[in-house]
Design a protein around this motif. Sequence first.
Motif, PDB file in Angstrom:
ATOM      1  N   GLY A  31      -8.508   2.672 -14.463  1.00 30.10           N
ATOM      2  CA  GLY A  31      -9.124   3.958 -14.159  1.00 30.10           C
ATOM      3  C   GLY A  31      -8.467   4.738 -13.029  1.00 30.10           C
ATOM      4  N   GLU A  32      -7.325   4.272 -12.579  1.00 27.80           N
ATOM      5  CA  GLU A  32      -6.625   4.962 -11.486  1.00 27.80           C
ATOM      6  C   GLU A  32      -5.189   5.254 -11.905  1.00 27.80           C
ATOM      7  N   PRO A  33      -4.515   6.152 -11.169  1.00 28.78           N
ATOM      8  CA  PRO A  33      -3.103   6.388 -11.495  1.00 28.78           C
ATOM      9  C   PRO A  33      -2.272   5.119 -11.261  1.00 28.78           C
ATOM     10  N   THR A  34      -1.136   5.063 -11.935  1.00 26.14           N
ATOM     11  CA  THR A  34      -0.196   3.950 -11.741  1.00 26.14           C
ATOM     12  C   THR A  34       0.401   4.017 -10.339  1.00 26.14           C
ATOM     13  N   LEU A  35       0.564   2.857  -9.727  1.00 27.28           N
ATOM     14  CA  LEU A  35       1.256   2.824  -8.437  1.00 27.28           C
ATOM     15  C   LEU A  35       2.732   2.573  -8.724  1.00 27.28           C
ATOM     16  N   LEU A  36       3.553   3.576  -8.394  1.00 29.43           N
ATOM     17  CA  LEU A  36       4.966   3.558  -8.767  1.00 29.43           C
ATOM     18  C   LEU A  36       5.837   3.278  -7.542  1.00 29.43           C
ATOM     19  N   TYR A  37       6.797   2.375  -7.689  1.00 32.19           N
ATOM     20  CA  TYR A  37       7.713   2.085  -6.582  1.00 32.19           C
ATOM     21  C   TYR A  37       8.770   3.188  -6.496  1.00 32.19           C
ATOM     22  N   ILE A  38       9.114   3.580  -5.284  1.00 30.74           N
ATOM     23  CA  ILE A  38      10.099   4.644  -5.069  1.00 30.74           C
ATOM     24  C   ILE A  38      11.360   4.025  -4.455  1.00 30.74           C
ATOM     25  N   ASP A  39      12.490   4.188  -5.153  1.00 28.84           N
ATOM     26  CA  ASP A  39      13.740   3.600  -4.664  1.00 28.84           C
ATOM     27  C   ASP A  39      14.348   4.373  -3.512  1.00 28.84           C
ATOM     28  N   LEU A  40      14.121   5.672  -3.493  1.00 34.08           N
ATOM     29  CA  LEU A  40      14.799   6.503  -2.493  1.00 34.08           C
ATOM     30  C   LEU A  40      13.965   7.712  -2.133  1.00 34.08           C
ATOM     31  N   GLN A  41      13.813   7.938  -0.829  1.00 33.50           N
ATOM     32  CA  GLN A  41      13.213   9.202  -0.384  1.00 33.50           C
ATOM     33  C   GLN A  41      14.232   9.976   0.453  1.00 33.50           C
ATOM     34  N   LEU A  42      14.399  11.252   0.090  1.00 32.68           N
ATOM     35  CA  LEU A  42      15.266  12.157   0.848  1.00 32.68           C
ATOM     36  C   LEU A  42      14.352  13.015   1.722  1.00 32.68           C
ATOM     37  N   VAL A  43      14.779  13.226   2.955  1.00 30.11           N
ATOM     38  CA  VAL A  43      13.914  13.914   3.924  1.00 30.11           C
ATOM     39  C   VAL A  43      14.674  15.089   4.526  1.00 30.11           C
ATOM     40  N   HIS A  44      13.995  16.229   4.700  1.00 24.51           N
ATOM     41  CA  HIS A  44      14.602  17.334   5.448  1.00 24.51           C
ATOM     42  C   HIS A  44      13.609  17.872   6.471  1.00 24.51           C
ATOM     43  N   GLU A  45      14.058  18.833   7.273  1.00 24.28           N
ATOM     44  CA  GLU A  45      13.288  19.236   8.448  1.00 24.28           C
ATOM     45  C   GLU A  45      11.973  19.947   8.144  1.00 24.28           C
ATOM     46  N   VAL A  46      11.878  20.620   6.977  1.00 27.48           N
ATOM     47  CA  VAL A  46      10.745  21.525   6.770  1.00 27.48           C
ATOM     48  C   VAL A  46       9.459  20.818   6.342  1.00 27.48           C
ATOM     49  N   THR A  47       9.568  19.864   5.435  1.00 30.48           N
ATOM     50  CA  THR A  47       8.353  19.269   4.870  1.00 30.48           C
ATOM     51  C   THR A  47       8.038  17.886   5.437  1.00 30.48           C
ATOM     52  N   SER A  48       8.724  17.497   6.519  1.00 27.19           N
ATOM     53  CA  SER A  48       8.511  16.147   7.047  1.00 27.19           C
ATOM     54  C   SER A  48       7.781  16.032   8.383  1.00 27.19           C
ATOM     55  N   PRO A  49       7.771  17.060   9.250  1.00 29.31           N
ATOM     56  CA  PRO A  49       7.198  16.817  10.591  1.00 29.31           C
ATOM     57  C   PRO A  49       5.748  16.337  10.557  1.00 29.31           C
ATOM     58  N   GLN A  50       4.927  16.940   9.699  1.00 28.77           N
ATOM     59  CA  GLN A  50       3.509  16.565   9.635  1.00 28.77           C
ATOM     60  C   GLN A  50       3.356  15.161   9.045  1.00 28.77           C
ATOM     61  N   ALA A  51       4.308  14.734   8.217  1.00 23.86           N
ATOM     62  CA  ALA A  51       4.242  13.396   7.624  1.00 23.86           C
ATOM     63  C   ALA A  51       4.523  12.327   8.685  1.00 23.86           C
ATOM     64  N   PHE A  52       5.564  12.535   9.480  1.00 27.41           N
ATOM     65  CA  PHE A  52       5.867  11.580  10.555  1.00 27.41           C
ATOM     66  C   PHE A  52       4.723  11.550  11.572  1.00 27.41           C
ATOM     67  N   GLU A  53       4.167  12.725  11.836  1.00 30.98           N
ATOM     68  CA  GLU A  53       3.057  12.788  12.795  1.00 30.98           C
ATOM     69  C   GLU A  53       1.860  11.985  12.272  1.00 30.98           C
ATOM     70  N   GLY A  54       1.646  12.065  10.964  1.00 34.87           N
ATOM     71  CA  GLY A  54       0.572  11.282  10.339  1.00 34.87           C
ATOM     72  C   GLY A  54       0.786   9.786  10.529  1.00 34.87           C
ATOM     73  N   LEU A  55       2.027   9.352  10.377  1.00 34.85           N
ATOM     74  CA  LEU A  55       2.339   7.930  10.593  1.00 34.85           C
ATOM     75  C   LEU A  55       2.015   7.539  12.026  1.00 34.85           C
TER      76      LEU A  55
END
Lengths: 477, 203
Positions: free
Chosen positions: A23-47
């Motif tokens: 009843g939930e979405p599949t949990l998918l493994y991610i081999d690679l994440q590419l990061v750039h300056e615009v969409t990442s600051p709030q993500a690192f801050e969340g961590l």
Amino acid sequence: MSSTPKTLFEKVWEQHVVAEPKGEPTLLYIDLQLVHEVTSPQAFEGLRLAGRKVRRPDRTIATIDHNVPTTIEGRLNIVDQISAKQISTLRQNCKDFGVELYDIDSREQGIVHVIGPELGITKPGMTIVCGDSHTSTHGAFGALAFGIGTSEVEHVLATQTLPQSKPTTFRIAVEGKLPQGVTAKDIILAIIGKIGTDGATGCVIEYAGSAIRSLSMEGRMTVCNMSIEAGARAGMIAPDETTFAYLKGRRFSPQGADWDKAVEEWKKLPSDPGAKYDRELVIDAATLAPYVSWGTSPGMVAPVTASVPDPAAAANEQDRKSFERALEYMDLKAGTPLSEVAIDRVFIGSCTNGRIEDLRAAAKIAAGHKVSSRVHAMVVPGSQQVKAQAIEEGLDKVFKEAGFDWREPGCSMCLGMNPDILSPGERCASTSNRNFEGRQGRGGRTHLVSPEMAAAAAIAGHFVDIRNWEVREEVTA
Amino acid sequence: MEPFKTLTSLAMPLDRTNVDTDQIIPKQFLKRIERTGYGDFLFFDWRQTPEGKPVADFVINNPRYKGAQILVAGKNFGCGSSREHAAWALSDYGFRVVIAPTFADIFFSNAGKNGIVLARLTEGEVETLLQNAQKIPGYKLTVSLEEQTVKDDRGFSAKFDIDPFRKFCLLEGLDDIGLTLRHAAELDKFEQQHEAATWLRAK
């Protein structure tokens, strides 16, 4: 063997399923994440706030592309303090969390979707994400690659997984030989024009057919790049000898025995004969022409030989209203031949068309000609490596002699997050991917075209049919 | 994330199709490193002139819709760029629900992560709501996530579909990373085996 035939997408998906909770979405493994300056600051801050680490720094790379100025002086001293802060934030985040960063002064800096492939980090069969919708580019290698939002960026940084509902599959075959002057960009503009900007919502497109197979990796990346403009979750092309030849010997490609093993595995990826797709479409390559977008949505395209369409002929009331709005914004009159539309600016570059082959194609058109006196034309290599290669081949000289402005690598005028923007009312022939209102600068008017069409428009001062172009000088490396 | 059960609010009509995320929040506001404070920049280029004056006929500037928490729009809402800033801007402005015939995929996902309910109704139903919200002052809608319905007090009633898991997360206001970490043991095991696939290593 009696197993069910599978598509390329299904093979990659199945190889990455971590869990399938009921009843939930599949949990998918991610081999690679590419990061750039615009969409990442709030993500690192969340961590940071949650006391979490980056689970796999070795499966994460970062670069600076969106905000970076494309002049040497501009890069040494970034005047826009908010941009400068965002860039320095990425530096600090990469340092704090152990992520490799291809910084502005790196010889490998560039647009995230250009450097992944050229470093050999992008590989067939991988799952790849980035907080950027044009991540679909990497599907050209037979990877499942898609754009995500910042909450998902944080999720992948923390867990190297993403909960995903399984998309449907859509096979688009382009069959036959491409006519002279018709490029990968024209293939994808034609597809978006045909199926619409929501024509592939919820789908992963697999591009197939002899015209797709005949494309170089650069051309395939151009096609997959704009999958999102048709609403698709991702675009994919099966890996073949062209793919392997491109990857062989790149910095992060497997070497020696690992290479042989890799090719053996990658050769298993193409869709099995008889594999079923949810939807299919066949396009005859012979019917394609060089295209120009006339409106404010990438589906609003027409062959260069056509005229600006009449909203009265729209299929329904909603389309009529949006066509009228688009023509008003674009300051175009129905019935005007596209070849008579005069331009002020030209932008050759971006993750769609900023690769070496794109620059070669544009240089071939430009050689021996001069940019129109009414046009300012920019050439922005997609990466430092593209720039270095172009210089080695003498393309920079060709462009400069023809009167083009030769710049430093970055996203540049594709999205106007750096000093390269259109002024209100300016009209631009652009090799980028979006002609949305204000995309290249408030009030700016964008026409999407191939690199060849952009170079020719720069010289003529208006759109011209590239099929009739006079190539004056051979450009040889 | 704030849980969502039921909401009754003014409905704001945005009678445009293919509203892309570049319009929802223009590029210049993507340079900020904060997660909040985007509400004033929602539909920035549509709501004010280059000189900074409010565009009188743009719906957000119409005092009649002040305080609306439900936005009604045309098909393919949220297409284009993956910027989650679009969801942040809508949420910051006060919207908790967007009603449209279809939504673009990445925006759909981003909205869910920010507690925004996206209700897909038919083109005909959306057209009715757009008309009503334009013509009837003080037109309100009630959106029930539990019942998966959109209703007004004049007899309009429509059901919308939503993935049961997404519904559960919105109702409870659940954080995704925490949910994923329920599978930590499976993840560790998968990752160990997956390392053998050397051809899928990044570096």
